[in-house]
Scaffold this motif. Structure first.
Motif, short mmCIF file in Angstrom:
data_model
loop_
_atom_site.label_atom_id
_atom_site.label_comp_id
_atom_site.label_asym_id
_atom_site.label_seq_id
_atom_site.Cartn_x
_atom_site.Cartn_y
_atom_site.Cartn_z
N GLY A 174 4.47 -11.46 -2.52
CA GLY A 174 4.07 -9.48 -2.92
C GLY A 174 2.78 -9.48 -2.72
O GLY A 174 2.11 -10.92 -2.28
N VAL A 175 2.36 -8.19 -2.42
CA VAL A 175 0.61 -8.21 -2.22
C VAL A 175 0.68 -7.82 -3.42
O VAL A 175 1.30 -6.72 -4.37
CB VAL A 175 0.45 -6.80 -0.60
CG1 VAL A 175 1.18 -7.76 -0.03
CG2 VAL A 175 1.63 -5.88 -1.71
N SER A 176 -0.93 -7.92 -4.34
CA SER A 176 -1.02 -7.23 -5.05
C SER A 176 -1.57 -5.95 -5.28
O SER A 176 -2.01 -5.23 -6.58
CB SER A 176 -2.90 -8.48 -5.34
OG SER A 176 -3.55 -8.20 -4.43
N ALA A 177 -1.81 -5.44 -4.10
CA ALA A 177 -2.30 -4.00 -3.99
C ALA A 177 -1.33 -3.52 -3.32
O ALA A 177 -1.80 -3.64 -1.38
CB ALA A 177 -3.33 -3.82 -4.56
N VAL A 178 -1.83 -1.98 -3.01
CA VAL A 178 -0.83 -0.80 -1.79
C VAL A 178 -1.69 0.57 -1.41
O VAL A 178 -1.55 1.05 -2.91
CB VAL A 178 0.62 -1.26 -1.28
CG1 VAL A 178 1.46 0.37 -0.49
CG2 VAL A 178 1.23 -1.92 -2.11
N ALA A 179 -2.00 0.65 -0.39
CA ALA A 179 -3.11 1.43 -0.60
C ALA A 179 -1.92 2.84 0.29
O ALA A 179 -1.78 2.10 1.84
CB ALA A 179 -4.31 1.99 0.02
N ASP A 180 -1.58 3.48 0.56
CA ASP A 180 -0.62 4.34 1.44
C ASP A 180 -1.28 5.81 1.16
O ASP A 180 -1.79 6.47 0.72
CB ASP A 180 0.32 5.27 -0.14
CG ASP A 180 1.14 6.18 1.31
OD1 ASP A 180 0.58 6.26 2.50
OD2 ASP A 180 1.84 7.16 0.67
N PHE A 181 -1.55 5.68 2.34
CA PHE A 181 -2.31 6.85 3.61
C PHE A 181 -2.04 7.64 4.17
O PHE A 181 -1.74 8.74 4.98
CB PHE A 181 -3.54 6.56 4.76
CG PHE A 181 -4.65 5.90 3.45
CD1 PHE A 181 -5.49 6.22 2.22
CD2 PHE A 181 -5.20 4.38 3.76
CE1 PHE A 181 -6.37 5.43 1.94
CE2 PHE A 181 -5.91 3.81 3.04
CZ PHE A 181 -6.35 4.57 1.92
N ASP A 228 9.33 3.45 -1.38
CA ASP A 228 10.37 2.21 -1.43
C ASP A 228 10.04 0.87 -0.82
O ASP A 228 9.77 0.15 -2.10
CB ASP A 228 11.46 2.78 -0.83
CG ASP A 228 12.41 4.34 -1.44
OD1 ASP A 228 11.73 4.04 -2.82
OD2 ASP A 228 12.98 4.29 -1.42
N ASP A 229 8.84 1.34 -0.08
CA ASP A 229 8.98 -0.45 0.77
C ASP A 229 7.84 -0.54 -0.12
O ASP A 229 7.16 -1.49 -0.28
CB ASP A 229 7.69 0.18 2.22
CG ASP A 229 9.16 0.38 2.95
OD1 ASP A 229 10.51 -0.58 2.60
OD2 ASP A 229 9.64 0.94 3.99
N THR A 230 6.95 0.25 -0.38
CA THR A 230 5.62 0.01 -1.52
C THR A 230 5.90 -0.75 -2.75
O THR A 230 5.31 -2.15 -2.81
CB THR A 230 4.76 1.16 -2.38
OG1 THR A 230 4.14 1.30 -1.35
CG2 THR A 230 3.85 0.81 -3.24
N LEU A 231 7.45 -0.06 -3.58
CA LEU A 231 7.73 -1.54 -4.73
C LEU A 231 8.27 -2.42 -4.34
O LEU A 231 8.57 -3.51 -5.32
CB LEU A 231 8.24 -0.26 -5.55
CG LEU A 231 7.92 1.27 -6.01
CD1 LEU A 231 8.86 2.27 -6.95
CD2 LEU A 231 6.94 1.12 -7.28
N ALA A 232 8.96 -2.00 -3.29
CA ALA A 232 9.52 -3.72 -3.01
C ALA A 232 8.77 -4.90 -2.83
O ALA A 232 9.31 -6.27 -2.35
CB ALA A 232 10.43 -3.44 -2.06
N VAL A 233 7.58 -4.22 -1.99
CA VAL A 233 6.44 -5.83 -1.73
C VAL A 233 5.44 -6.32 -2.78
O VAL A 233 4.41 -7.25 -2.76
CB VAL A 233 6.44 -5.50 0.15
CG1 VAL A 233 7.06 -5.12 0.53
CG2 VAL A 233 5.23 -4.12 -0.77
N LEU A 234 5.70 -5.16 -3.76
CA LEU A 234 4.19 -4.91 -4.53
C LEU A 234 4.58 -6.17 -5.79
O LEU A 234 5.51 -6.18 -6.19
CB LEU A 234 4.30 -3.82 -5.89
CG LEU A 234 2.94 -3.35 -6.52
CD1 LEU A 234 1.88 -3.63 -6.06
CD2 LEU A 234 3.05 -2.62 -6.94
#
Length: 309
Positions: free
Chosen positions: A210-217, A223-229
């Motif tokens: 998983g990734v430690s942080a997600v920035a959505d622009f 859904d994708d953010t929560l799936a890979v966090l």
């Protein structure tokens, strides 16, 4: 002064170029002779009335929040600047009225940074809103050494700056983009992935834990953010307020002179690049808005107000 303005909310046909009174310069303000002013989607969203529920407006409205120019006059209690100083600013005020698509605009001192000598006017006018949005998002996410950051919309105006800043802060960056922009992201130091169906699986191939942080622009990616966090990960969006219901941050950029100065100095030293996708004259604001509304502009659009730019 010459300015572009509208007297009611609407489509592009409400915009006209006209003569308006020069702005009054109040305490803590600068009167700025505009050289360039960046175009942002929020400009035409405001014009359409899309933010009327959030912000007070006084007609006629001169659009535009980004500016680079020369100080023509100072209001009371403005020891930070003198007439002739070159500045840039995210000149958003507390209500919508006197914007930057004009020959003159007033700018609160709290929003103004000094333009580095080596920073081109076009870049100075394009940097403030996108740069501060990217930086505020990364600050909210506490991005730093050891982080793996996923950026939704990494090839857009804000995304490209965020990629560069995140790399400067020591993070590993994965960025979503169409295949036509993958080489550009590689050149900025990010690993590109194609957005759309199957995104979470593609990100997990690159970051199995998983990734430690997600920035959505761009929005629409929760859904994708929560799936890979990863567990304990942080996420933020500039386009989707619903992230707050899932432990994320909804980012609304604010004027910040100190942060803008840091960005401007980076750009002036060549450590941060801002791509200019097109320039327009003052009486071509409607054309610039139309192009912005098409989406997928590869860089920033800039209104050139003065020939000295």
């Amino acid at each position: 002064m010459r300015a572009v303005a509208y007297d009611e909310y609407g489509r592009l046909d409400v915009l006209t170029t006209r003569e308006l009174p020069d702005p009054k310069v109040g305490p803590g303000e600068l009167l700025v002779e505009v050289r360039t002013a960046g175009v942002n989607p929020v400009d035409w969203k405001l014009m359409s009335g899309g933010l009327d529920a959030m912000m007070e407006a006084t007609f006629p409205i001169v659009p535009g929040w980004d500016v680079a120019g020369v100080v023509r006059a100072t209001g009371p209690d403005t020891p930070e600047f003198e007439v002739g100083d070159e500045i840039l600013a995210y000149a958003r005020k507390d209500w919508v009225h006197g914007g930057t698509f004009a020959e003159l605009v007033t700018v609160p001192v709290r929003a103004a940074a000094r333009k580095p000598t080596d920073l081109p006017w076009n870049v100075a006018g394009a940097l403030p809103l996108t740069g501060l949005t990217a930086l505020r998002t990364l600050r909210a996410l506490r991005v730093g050494e050891g982080d793996t950051l996923l950026i939704h919309g990494a090839a857009g105006g804000v995304g490209r700056i965020a990629v560069q800043l995140a790399r400067l802060l020591g993070a590993t960056v994965i960025g979503t983009a169409s295949t036509t922009n993958h080489d550009r992201l590689l050149g900025l130091g990010a690993t590109p992935v194609t957005y759309g169906e199957g995104l979470a699986d593609r990100v997990r191939e690159l970051a199995p834990d998983g990734v430690s942080a997600v920035a959505d622009f761009v929005g629409g990616n929760l859904d994708d953010t929560l799936a890979v966090l990863a567990d304990g990960g942080r996420h933020a969006s500039v386009a989707d307020p619903s992230v707050e219901q899932h432990g994320g941050h909804w980012i609304w950029v604010r004027p910040d002179a100190a942060e803008l100065q840091w960005l401007a100095d980076l750009a002036g030293h060549g450590e941060l690049t801002v791509d200019i996708a097109g320039t327009y004259e003052l009486d071509q604001v409607a054309e610039a808005f139309a192009r912005s509304q098409e989406g997928h502009v590869a860089g920033k659009l800039v209104i050139v107000v003065s020939e000295d730019s």
